[in-house]
Scaffold this motif. Structure first.
Motif: not given
Length: 153
Positions: A30-36, A64-72
């Protein structure tokens, strides 16, 4: 005689390094939820279930990453956790190579493999990562309970 262990895996990337998660322990991505990452609880809500997560960039002491992250979302022995990664690459078949003597004490990694493009990739030890996420979750719960009762740790 040489024996080979081959697993179906899912290739992910963290800071341009390839890692493999055993596919049989993966539930979904899933996409990492905002502010998670801003919440001290380090949990995300997956369809009504709070699941602890760990960030591989933090675990490996990367910026920290500069781009959107994902959660497995992974599962082992009915325990779930999320693993935050930079990129989702896709399914791979991986020939497991044991870690050499130098890397025997390396935590959160169960082996290595050589990808089809010739690049090495580490195979993540999902049970250890789930245990780490759950320990952090319990630690935060105890700290919160102590703060509410006036105790300090």
């Amino acid at each position: 005689p040489l024996t080979l262990a081959i697993i179906d895996g899912f290739r992910i990337e963290v800071d341009h390094s390839s890692l493999v998660i055993p596919l049989d322990m993966m539930l979904e991505c899933i996409d990492l939820p905002p502010d998670a990452l801003d919440t001290p609880s380090r949990q995300i809500n997956i369809r009504g279930e709070w699941v602890p997560f760990i960030v591989l960039r933090e675990l490996f002491a990367l910026p920290p990453a500069d781009e959107p992250e994902f959660v497995v979302i992974v599962d082992y022995a009915d325990n779930r956790a999320g693993i935050v990664v930079d990129r989702l690459i896709g399914e791979v078949q991986a020939v497991i190579k044991p870690l050499g003597e130098l890397f025997r004490t390396l935590r959160y990694v169960s082996g290595s493999t050589i990808l089809g493009n010739g690049q090495p990739a580490l195979i993540l030890d999902v049970p250890q990562l789930i245990e780490l996420a759950r320990r952090r979750e319990l630690h935060l719960i105890h700290r919160h309970a102590d703060a509410l009762s006036g105790n300090r740790t």
